[in-house]
Design a protein around this motif. Sequence first.
Motif, mmCIF file in Angstrom:
data_model
loop_
_atom_site.group_PDB
_atom_site.id
_atom_site.type_symbol
_atom_site.label_atom_id
_atom_site.label_comp_id
_atom_site.label_asym_id
_atom_site.label_seq_id
_atom_site.Cartn_x
_atom_site.Cartn_y
_atom_site.Cartn_z
ATOM 1 N N LEU A 29 0.604 4.356 7.727
ATOM 2 C CA LEU A 29 1.351 5.639 8.220
ATOM 3 C C LEU A 29 2.117 5.881 7.023
ATOM 4 C CD1 LEU A 29 2.443 7.981 9.612
ATOM 5 C CD2 LEU A 29 3.463 6.235 11.132
ATOM 6 N N VAL A 30 2.030 7.010 6.077
ATOM 7 C CA VAL A 30 2.830 7.198 5.205
ATOM 8 C C VAL A 30 3.683 8.552 5.279
ATOM 9 C CG1 VAL A 30 2.960 7.406 2.535
ATOM 10 C CG2 VAL A 30 0.928 6.274 3.642
ATOM 11 N N THR A 31 4.981 8.758 5.009
ATOM 12 C CA THR A 31 5.604 9.940 5.068
ATOM 13 C C THR A 31 6.086 10.160 3.575
ATOM 14 O OG1 THR A 31 7.918 8.813 5.030
ATOM 15 C CG2 THR A 31 6.981 9.104 7.160
ATOM 16 N N GLY A 32 6.358 11.480 3.413
ATOM 17 C CA GLY A 32 6.903 12.035 1.996
ATOM 18 C C GLY A 32 5.738 11.971 1.097
ATOM 19 N N GLU A 40 2.694 10.777 -2.379
ATOM 20 C CA GLU A 40 1.312 11.216 -2.847
ATOM 21 C C GLU A 40 0.749 10.123 -3.498
ATOM 22 O OE1 GLU A 40 -0.760 15.094 -4.826
ATOM 23 O OE2 GLU A 40 1.028 14.054 -6.011
ATOM 24 N N GLU A 41 1.377 9.543 -4.665
ATOM 25 C CA GLU A 41 0.836 8.687 -5.728
ATOM 26 C C GLU A 41 0.319 7.445 -5.185
ATOM 27 O OE1 GLU A 41 -0.719 8.565 -9.504
ATOM 28 O OE2 GLU A 41 0.722 10.135 -8.847
ATOM 29 N N TYR A 42 1.178 6.989 -4.055
ATOM 30 C CA TYR A 42 0.893 5.878 -3.250
ATOM 31 C C TYR A 42 -0.222 5.897 -2.551
ATOM 32 C CZ TYR A 42 1.660 2.524 0.702
ATOM 33 O OH TYR A 42 1.653 1.387 1.419
ATOM 34 N N CYS A 43 -0.504 7.038 -1.824
ATOM 35 C CA CYS A 43 -1.893 7.317 -0.924
ATOM 36 C C CYS A 43 -2.985 7.388 -2.014
ATOM 37 C CB CYS A 43 -1.738 8.547 -0.419
ATOM 38 S SG CYS A 43 -0.547 8.470 1.002
ATOM 39 N N LEU A 44 -2.977 8.126 -2.990
ATOM 40 C CA LEU A 44 -3.946 8.192 -3.807
ATOM 41 C C LEU A 44 -4.482 6.752 -4.579
ATOM 42 C CD1 LEU A 44 -3.259 11.375 -6.050
ATOM 43 C CD2 LEU A 44 -4.893 11.075 -3.879
ATOM 44 N N ALA A 45 -3.406 5.987 -4.678
ATOM 45 C CA ALA A 45 -3.894 4.623 -5.511
ATOM 46 C C ALA A 45 -4.311 3.744 -4.332
ATOM 47 C CB ALA A 45 -2.237 3.981 -5.707
ATOM 48 N N ILE A 46 -4.037 3.705 -2.999
ATOM 49 C CA ILE A 46 -4.384 2.668 -1.772
ATOM 50 C C ILE A 46 -5.801 3.513 -1.553
ATOM 51 C CG2 ILE A 46 -2.247 1.725 -1.360
ATOM 52 C CD1 ILE A 46 -2.384 3.293 1.270
ATOM 53 N N ALA A 47 -5.910 4.695 -1.315
ATOM 54 C CA ALA A 47 -7.268 5.156 -0.818
ATOM 55 C C ALA A 47 -8.373 4.776 -1.910
ATOM 56 C CB ALA A 47 -7.372 6.644 -1.275
ATOM 57 N N LYS A 48 -8.465 4.354 -2.862
ATOM 58 C CA LYS A 48 -9.511 3.942 -3.643
ATOM 59 C C LYS A 48 -10.031 2.454 -3.117
ATOM 60 C CE LYS A 48 -7.485 5.581 -7.941
ATOM 61 N NZ LYS A 48 -6.709 5.182 -9.262
ATOM 62 N N SER A 49 -9.300 1.831 -2.241
ATOM 63 C CA SER A 49 -9.551 0.538 -1.763
ATOM 64 C C SER A 49 -10.141 0.473 -0.299
ATOM 65 C CB SER A 49 -8.530 -0.674 -1.789
ATOM 66 O OG SER A 49 -8.280 -0.840 -3.377
ATOM 67 N N GLU A 50 -10.008 1.851 0.238
ATOM 68 C CA GLU A 50 -10.668 2.055 1.485
ATOM 69 C C GLU A 50 -9.895 1.437 2.754
ATOM 70 O OE1 GLU A 50 -14.975 1.330 1.788
ATOM 71 O OE2 GLU A 50 -15.548 2.252 -0.213
ATOM 72 N N PRO A 51 -8.795 2.013 2.749
ATOM 73 C CA PRO A 51 -7.982 1.934 4.141
ATOM 74 C C PRO A 51 -8.785 2.499 5.166
ATOM 75 C CG PRO A 51 -6.890 3.362 2.985
ATOM 76 C CD PRO A 51 -8.055 2.753 2.150
ATOM 77 N N LEU A 53 -7.765 4.081 7.728
ATOM 78 C CA LEU A 53 -7.187 5.504 8.267
ATOM 79 C C LEU A 53 -5.844 5.561 7.426
ATOM 80 C CD1 LEU A 53 -7.016 7.994 9.965
ATOM 81 C CD2 LEU A 53 -5.961 6.614 11.689
ATOM 82 N N LEU A 54 -5.427 6.794 6.969
ATOM 83 C CA LEU A 54 -4.090 6.900 6.385
ATOM 84 C C LEU A 54 -3.779 8.249 7.434
ATOM 85 C CD1 LEU A 54 -5.137 7.261 2.471
ATOM 86 C CD2 LEU A 54 -3.364 5.791 3.874
ATOM 87 N N ILE A 55 -2.468 7.880 7.863
ATOM 88 C CA ILE A 55 -1.865 8.872 8.546
ATOM 89 C C ILE A 55 -0.765 9.612 7.802
ATOM 90 C CG2 ILE A 55 -0.450 9.250 10.736
ATOM 91 C CD1 ILE A 55 -1.854 6.600 11.769
ATOM 92 N N LEU A 56 -0.786 10.694 7.488
ATOM 93 C CA LEU A 56 0.236 11.500 6.598
ATOM 94 C C LEU A 56 1.225 12.351 7.280
ATOM 95 C CD1 LEU A 56 -2.687 12.352 4.531
ATOM 96 C CD2 LEU A 56 -1.400 10.563 4.070
ATOM 97 N N ALA A 57 2.432 11.845 7.203
ATOM 98 C CA ALA A 57 3.553 12.446 7.911
ATOM 99 C C ALA A 57 4.350 13.600 7.414
ATOM 100 C CB ALA A 57 4.219 11.554 8.842
ATOM 101 N N GLY A 58 4.631 14.883 7.766
ATOM 102 C CA GLY A 58 5.471 15.647 6.969
ATOM 103 C C GLY A 58 5.555 16.743 7.838
ATOM 104 N N ARG A 59 6.668 17.680 7.398
ATOM 105 C CA ARG A 59 7.046 18.976 8.181
ATOM 106 C C ARG A 59 6.405 20.277 7.636
ATOM 107 N NH1 ARG A 59 13.218 20.253 7.145
ATOM 108 N NH2 ARG A 59 12.521 22.195 8.487
ATOM 109 N N ASN A 60 5.455 20.104 6.665
ATOM 110 C CA ASN A 60 4.738 21.374 6.102
ATOM 111 C C ASN A 60 3.438 21.096 6.044
ATOM 112 O OD1 ASN A 60 3.448 23.021 4.069
ATOM 113 N ND2 ASN A 60 5.645 23.712 3.566
#
Length: 327
Positions: A29-32, A40-51, A53-60
């Motif tokens: 689970l990642v915010t911001g 965003e950069e953190y998510c793109l980096a770790i996405a390559k290693s196949e987690p 599920l990525l839960i993305l939290a934000g107000r927009n």
Amino acid sequence: MAPPANGDSISGHDLAATYADNIKGKIILVTGTSQGSLGEEYCLAIAKSEPKLLILAGRNAEKLQFIISAIAKANPKVATKSLNLDLESVAEVKKAAAIVNSWDDVPHIDVFCHHAAIMGTPYGTTVDGFEKQLGVNYIAPWVFTNSILPKILKSESPRIVLLSSDGHRWGPIRWHDPNFKGGENYNRWHAYGQSKTAVQLYALHLGKVLGKRAQVFSVNPGVIMTPLGANIDWAGEFGDIIRIDLELGNDEAVNGWPKYKSKEAGIATAVYASFDQDLADHTGAYLLDCQVSNPYLHTVRPWAFSEVEATRLWKWTEELTNEKFSF
């Protein structure tokens, strides 16, 4: 795994690749995560290693869709889920936490990495009347993290990573005047410092409370140009920042700020905190440059690593929010 020798400049993408086995299959689970952000950069980096599920939290919702699309391009095998999270309202934060806790398809959360923050804003208050930087950067994450902690603790090896800043040097907790007398004596950098000091004290206390049940860290990403500072007139504000550093006798006023990092380097310590296997004995610590901070060598102010202050902050926050948690 030993911390990388070039921890002040290593790419978080390269570091994530070395932790691929630890990332694969995780629910994170990642915010911001807005465009151009460290989240965003953190998510793109770790996405390559196949987690798993990525839960993305934000107000927009539009910004969340942008990062979801970006992750799909980076690795279409990674599942994503979005969560509306408004950090300016405790009620909305509790609503978001209740949604997370209700998800039957998310049995646990392995890593919670909180990137969302504001910085150097003009005086304002949250819906609940807290000075805005303290409310958004600390009080709302305190409520959210504590509310979803039962689900985090269901993981076999849970991690909680909270982004702080070397800006904590600009101020301790203002125990008797956190709102700067309704803005009358407001200084945006003292307020930012207070909020980031609070994040570090929270990580310290939560790590102590949870012990071996979870690993908790606060992280200094370094000095990076991101949309976080887009609202700031740096030419006009830099003099005020230097004045504060001079008044406090900070090294930064004498020898200058640390060198700027790229976003790729800026996420490295968060990646390290999230997945390195040799940090178990350091829960509650403040990390920077992919290492556990040393108050004798690094900018770590005593007001941000005092267990007395950390315990006081927990009790103080319970009173401010009228919320109590026991784990």
